[in-house]
Each structure stands twice: as C-alpha cells, then as structure tokens.
Design an enzyme around this catalytic site. Sequence first.
Site, PDB file in Angstrom:
ATOM      1  N   CYS A 124       0.909  -1.196   0.051  1.00  0.00           N
ATOM      2  CA  CYS A 124      -0.100   0.200   0.035  1.00  0.00           C
ATOM      3  C   CYS A 124       0.936   1.238   0.045  1.00  0.00           C
ATOM      4  O   CYS A 124       1.955   1.153   0.456  1.00  0.00           O
ATOM      5  CB  CYS A 124      -0.997  -0.052   1.178  1.00  0.00           C
ATOM      6  N   ARG A 137       2.970   0.480  -5.483  1.00  0.00           N
ATOM      7  CA  ARG A 137       2.838  -0.475  -4.162  1.00  0.00           C
ATOM      8  C   ARG A 137       1.431  -1.114  -3.979  1.00  0.00           C
ATOM      9  O   ARG A 137       1.663  -1.887  -3.068  1.00  0.00           O
ATOM     10  CB  ARG A 137       2.884   0.616  -3.135  1.00  0.00           C
ATOM     11  N   TRP A 152      -2.794  -2.567  -1.732  1.00  0.00           N
ATOM     12  CA  TRP A 152      -2.623  -4.046  -1.901  1.00  0.00           C
ATOM     13  C   TRP A 152      -3.377  -4.890  -0.609  1.00  0.00           C
ATOM     14  O   TRP A 152      -2.864  -4.749   0.179  1.00  0.00           O
ATOM     15  CB  TRP A 152      -1.178  -4.424  -2.036  1.00  0.00           C
ATOM     16  N   ASN A 211      -0.385   1.646   5.914  1.00  0.00           N
ATOM     17  CA  ASN A 211       0.392   0.819   5.118  1.00  0.00           C
ATOM     18  C   ASN A 211       1.062  -0.405   6.111  1.00  0.00           C
ATOM     19  O   ASN A 211       1.838   0.197   6.986  1.00  0.00           O
ATOM     20  CB  ASN A 211       1.298   1.471   4.311  1.00  0.00           C
ATOM     21  N   GLY A 212       0.696  -1.406   6.036  1.00  0.00           N
ATOM     22  CA  GLY A 212       1.399  -2.249   7.145  1.00  0.00           C
ATOM     23  C   GLY A 212       0.477  -3.466   7.589  1.00  0.00           C
ATOM     24  O   GLY A 212      -0.634  -3.447   6.842  1.00  0.00           O
ATOM     25  N   GLU A 242      14.148 -17.834 -12.603  1.00  0.00           N
ATOM     26  CA  GLU A 242      13.835 -16.462 -12.787  1.00  0.00           C
ATOM     27  C   GLU A 242      13.011 -16.562 -14.078  1.00  0.00           C
ATOM     28  O   GLU A 242      11.816 -15.749 -14.139  1.00  0.00           O
ATOM     29  CB  GLU A 242      15.150 -15.473 -13.287  1.00  0.00           C
ATOM     30  N   LYS A 299       9.085 -14.992 -14.268  1.00  0.00           N
ATOM     31  CA  LYS A 299       8.835 -14.123 -15.016  1.00  0.00           C
ATOM     32  C   LYS A 299       7.525 -14.574 -15.890  1.00  0.00           C
ATOM     33  O   LYS A 299       6.599 -13.799 -15.869  1.00  0.00           O
ATOM     34  CB  LYS A 299       9.807 -13.838 -16.109  1.00  0.00           C
ATOM     35  N   GLU A 356       4.263 -14.644 -13.394  1.00  0.00           N
ATOM     36  CA  GLU A 356       3.573 -13.491 -13.021  1.00  0.00           C
ATOM     37  C   GLU A 356       3.061 -12.719 -14.099  1.00  0.00           C
ATOM     38  O   GLU A 356       2.128 -11.954 -13.615  1.00  0.00           O
ATOM     39  CB  GLU A 356       4.668 -12.623 -12.177  1.00  0.00           C
ATOM     40  N   HIS A 383      13.544 -37.783 -10.087  1.00  0.00           N
ATOM     41  CA  HIS A 383      13.291 -38.258  -8.712  1.00  0.00           C
ATOM     42  C   HIS A 383      11.906 -37.838  -8.347  1.00  0.00           C
ATOM     43  O   HIS A 383      11.394 -37.913  -7.004  1.00  0.00           O
ATOM     44  CB  HIS A 383      14.604 -37.704  -7.794  1.00  0.00           C
ATOM     45  N   LYS A 391       4.384  -3.624  -6.907  1.00  0.00           N
ATOM     46  CA  LYS A 391       5.820  -3.400  -7.368  1.00  0.00           C
ATOM     47  C   LYS A 391       6.724  -3.610  -6.193  1.00  0.00           C
ATOM     48  O   LYS A 391       7.636  -4.250  -6.183  1.00  0.00           O
ATOM     49  CB  LYS A 391       6.146  -2.176  -8.121  1.00  0.00           C
TER      50      LYS A 391
HETATM   51  C1  F6R Z   1       9.665 -10.281 -10.199  1.00  0.00           C
HETATM   52  C2  F6R Z   1       9.659  -9.237  -8.974  1.00  0.00           C
HETATM   53  C3  F6R Z   1       9.813  -9.595  -7.632  1.00  0.00           C
HETATM   54  C4  F6R Z   1      10.703  -8.804  -6.877  1.00  0.00           C
HETATM   55  C5  F6R Z   1      10.832  -9.159  -5.495  1.00  0.00           C
HETATM   56  C6  F6R Z   1      12.173  -8.390  -4.564  1.00  0.00           C
HETATM   57  O1  F6R Z   1       9.555  -9.709 -11.300  1.00  0.00           O
HETATM   58  O2  F6R Z   1       9.576  -8.192  -9.536  1.00  0.00           O
HETATM   59  O3  F6R Z   1       9.909 -10.975  -7.408  1.00  0.00           O
HETATM   60  O4  F6R Z   1      12.067  -9.010  -7.537  1.00  0.00           O
HETATM   61  O5  F6R Z   1       9.688  -8.670  -4.960  1.00  0.00           O
HETATM   62  O6  F6R Z   1      11.519  -6.831  -4.862  1.00  0.00           O
HETATM   63  P1  F6R Z   1      12.897  -5.883  -4.503  1.00  0.00           P
HETATM   64  O7  F6R Z   1      13.745  -6.103  -5.523  1.00  0.00           O
HETATM   65  O8  F6R Z   1      12.281  -4.441  -4.901  1.00  0.00           O
HETATM   66  O9  F6R Z   1      13.252  -6.198  -3.119  1.00  0.00           O
END
Ligand code: F6R
Length: 606
Positions: free
Chosen positions: A2, A27, A74, A100-101, A479, A483, A486, A502, A601
């Site tokens: 948030c 956020r 969020w 926020n929290g 990774e 990607k 998500e 396994h 984000k």
């Molecule tokens: C995936 C992604 C997330 C961030 C994770 C950490 O594409 O963006 O998995 O990598 O939330 O975020 P930061 O780097 O801001 O600590």
Amino acid sequence: MCGIIGYVGKNKAVPYLIRGLEHLEYRGYDSSGIAVMEGNEVITVKTSGRIKDLKNKLAGIDLTAKCGIGHTRWATHGEPDDINSHPHSSMTGLFTIVHNGIIENYLSLKKELLSEGFTFKSSTDTEVIANLLEKYYEGDMLSALNKCRRVLTGSYALCILCRDFPDTVYGTRKGSPLLCGKSAGGIFFSSDTVALLPYTRDVFSLDEDETAIINKKGIKFFGNDGESKEKKSERVSLPEQSADKGDFPHFMLKEIFEQPRVLKSTLDSLIKNGELLPDLRELKKSFFALQKICFVGCGSAYHAGLAGKILTEKIGNITCIAETASEFRYGNVPLDNKTLCIFISQSGETADTLAALLKAKEKKARTLSVINVRGSSIARESESVIYTEAGPEIAVATTKAYTAQLICLYLFALCFAHERWQIKRDERDRLLAELRLLPAKAQKIIDERDKAELFCSLFDGKDEGWFIGRGSDYASAMEGSLKMKEISYINTGAYPAGELKHGTISLLEKGTPLVALCCEDRLFPKAFANIKEVKARGARVLILAKEKNARELSDEENVFLLPDTPDEFSSLLQAVALQLLSYYTALKRGCDIDKPKNLAKSVTVE
Ligand code: F6R
C-alpha cells in the site's frame, strides 16, 4: 504494501493527493481512496479498482479542502471492494486514517472493541486502529497515539485526520516507511520519495515510533515519549531517467530495451581508474577474514543472489549460501563478524529483506546491499551499498533492475576473488573484459527479439510449463519461470534438470511446454541428455543455448541461440531472452503486462 499520502497547504488538496497516489500505485492497485477536511467535516471518496477509477468517481465533485490523506491498496485483510478500501473512519467519524502495514493482533483487539460497544464497517485491520484512537483519545493526539502503540503488534505507517484539528495531518510509523517533505505549495507525507520529488528534494524520514504533525505552522516531530524532536532533512537526488512510457506499448518492453544502457552505466559507475567497487574500500579490508557469504533477497532479487552465490563460490573459493529473505529472517544460519550478508533489492523497501538485514546487523555480520532506489530503507541501514543504475523501474515484473543486480554481483565476485588472491590480475582482467561485452550482447538479443516472439508459440493453448537447467542454468530457469508465471499466468515450474527423475517427471505429459537452459559448457552433455529424456516423454522443448553449440543442436526443432559468453556470465543473457519470451507470451494472451493481478511493485509487508 500500500501507498499512503498526506497533504496540507495553500491549494486544493485533491489534485495533490491523486498525483501522489499515481506515483505510489506501484505499491498496490487493488483499490484507492482519499479523505479531505471540508471545514469540520471529513469527506471520504474511495473505490475498488485503479486510481483512474477513483478519478472517475471524483469527477464532478468539487472539493475545496486544503488538507487530506490518500491511499492505494494491496489488500491484506478483506477483499479489495469499496468498503475495505481506505481511508477508514472510527465509529463516530472523529478519526479517519490510511494505513500501510499489517496489524497482527487485530482480531483480538477487534473483539475487545466490539465488546466495549465499538462498531465496524469493514473487514480490515486498519479500522481497528481508527477505533482504538477513538477509545484512547481524551483531547491529546500524541497521548492517544502512544497508547495505541502500546497495544498494536505488527507494522504500520499511518496518516490521520482528526475532526478536532481540521487543518492538520498526523503521521506516525513502525516497521513501514513514512517520509515527510515541505515545498512552497504545501507539506506532504508519503510512503516514499517518488511522490515527494515533484515538490521537494529535502526529505525527512520518520524514525521508528516517531510522529510528525503537519499544518499551516509547519512540521513538528515527536518521539515515542511525546517529547518534541529536532530533525534534519536529507537531500534526495533526482532520478536521471524519466518514468515515461514514451512510444512503447508497455513499461516492461521499454525497460527490457533500456538494459544495454543500464548495464553499461552500472559498470561504468562501479569501476574507477581500474579499481573495482572503489566505494567498498572499507569492506574490502575484511575480505581475507570472511568465512561465509550469504546472498539474501526476495523473488527475482533472490534469483540474482543465487547467480551471485554460484559465481562467488566458484571463483572466490568461499562458502556461500543464497536464501529468500522470508526464510533467512526466521532461520538459523549462523551469523557473526566473519560472515558477509549481501542483501539484494530493487526497491530497497522489501519488508522481509529489510528485516533480514536488521537481523544480520544484530548478529554483528558485515552487511552490503545491492539497491536501485537511492535513500531507500535498506540502503540507509546497510554498512555498504552498491547501486544499480537502472533508474525508475515501473513495470511490476523486474527486468533492467534484475540484470543490473546480476552485473553488480558478477563484479563483486571478481573483486572479491581477486582481493582474496583466488584469481590473478590477468584472469580478473580477462573476465572484466568479457563483462564489458555483455551490454552489446544483450542488445543483440533485443535486436533479434523476433526469435522470442516466434518461440512463444510453445505456450499456445497451454496453462502449464516447465523450465529446467543445471548449475547457473538452474538459477536462470527459476527466474524465467517466475517471469512467465507472474505476467502470463501460466503455471510454470523450475526444476534442476538432474532432479526430474526423482519424482517430477511423472507429471510430464505429451505436449507439455518445456524450456531447457543449457549454457553451462561443462554441463552441456548432461543437460543435452536430460533434453532427450523429456522429449522421449512427449515434452515440447525450447532449448536456450550458446551459439557455439549450434552444430550439436542442428537436429533440434526449437533452438534459441544466445551470444557466446563465459559460463560465469551466461545467466544475464538468458535473463534478457527469457524476459522477451514471457513478454510476448503474455502479450499474446492479452494479459495486463505492467500490472499483473494480485501483485505490487514493492512488497512492504511480510
Ligand atoms: C519479479 C519481481 C519480484 C521482486 C521482489 C523483490 O519480477 O519483480 O519478485 O524481485 O518482489 O523486490 P525488491 O527487489 O524490490 O526487493
């Protein structure tokens, strides 16, 4: 998570609040709302959906208030509907707050308040704080806040309106960030600097349990004990690149394209007169004494840590571990002053990573962070910082910040191994020269993006898929899989290629899309054998390999060739190719690429 914002000034509050929320939307974007003080009355407008929906709801309502608060959500407690959207008011409307929290003991507090006759409208933990304030308030806000603090468990950054003080916003925090800034037009609270930068670069960062009061008279700070405090502002530098999409259809694509430049400027900023990482001079003195390095992060940042671990272990000859911050913070990895903990985070605000850092500090471990956002909480708390020069990253899925993290960690490994006499100067310089070629090789992959566009047909009509690899290819598989999940909502799993037999291979069906990463030279024959095994069981395979293996792979159907680079650095080129693959897959599926559902984000709650 948030984002919260507060404003008091000479002008109408609503445009400032909305603009602030637009900056904070990364956020969380489940719902949003504002509350303003119109005379002695609090007007609240809130809605589920994006900030644009809030703007639509506000259109035609003339609010002249010069003081207000706002929130972009969020959802944690309660679904993201209109009622659970913030702001929330106390039972009589005396207090209206944004939060926020997470309040961990909100259920027991809610039961107690209900038994005392308080009423609730929403399912949120936030409404408990509003009613608690009302319970404890006897005319003195600071004393009410301190009483609340004593009973609340969890994290919070709050902006509060109280009907008794119409031109005032109160801000306080514990565990979640809250900043404050003053400009000619007004005074602001914000969850981060981005929303303050259009107005001021001089920013006050509230300490734990601190309260700030903003009104016509200015800003006043108070400690937990209610004593007034003097506080100095910090000067925040402006990001060099703008957060504008330009002609690109999505921020994600724009950010993928920015990578060659970002990688080059990150490298340039970290090498001065032939010295690697000159800003770490103090930390380097400890390199010989170190016995262990822990790489810690969340999501993609954890995957960058995994790649950093593999390389540092290989050339630095030291025990390394990589762990997700959410496990590390509650785990039992032995930590002492012979351990270096490296925290990786784009935002620098991720709650678990911050908590892991605080734990490492408490145990006297040495701390280093790899961070994109200057002045962020993790950067401020770390002993040393390496900055990625990625500029603002807007798309929720990280791209340029991730590859910039990789380049920082590669450079760290080279520097560490050389300073500890594990590699000679010649070898360091050879690898460094290869590192300098990565931006151009990343550019080549981007220029040939039609390959990724073509190969994304692998996932046509499928809701599941696999990514496999060995060694550093496994880190890339993780990774690539994240990607894909998500942004395209395809349920992909990442597996070490040697582990399939396994258990997991029993899930393999005819036509399952499978991306096989085989860029580790020494493991190529093993990886190739695994490809044969999954193909024999009907998998539809896309192979990511180096150009130099083209001949061995000439009989294979789908081969995505990447520029040759030493194994040490191949995870970066794979990342660029996999970003493009997931981007085009999500595009084909019509997904909301920059703002995938249920995500935000910056993850500022644990
Ligand atoms: C995936 C992604 C997330 C961030 C994770 C950490 O594409 O963006 O998995 O990598 O939330 O975020 P930061 O780097 O801001 O600590």
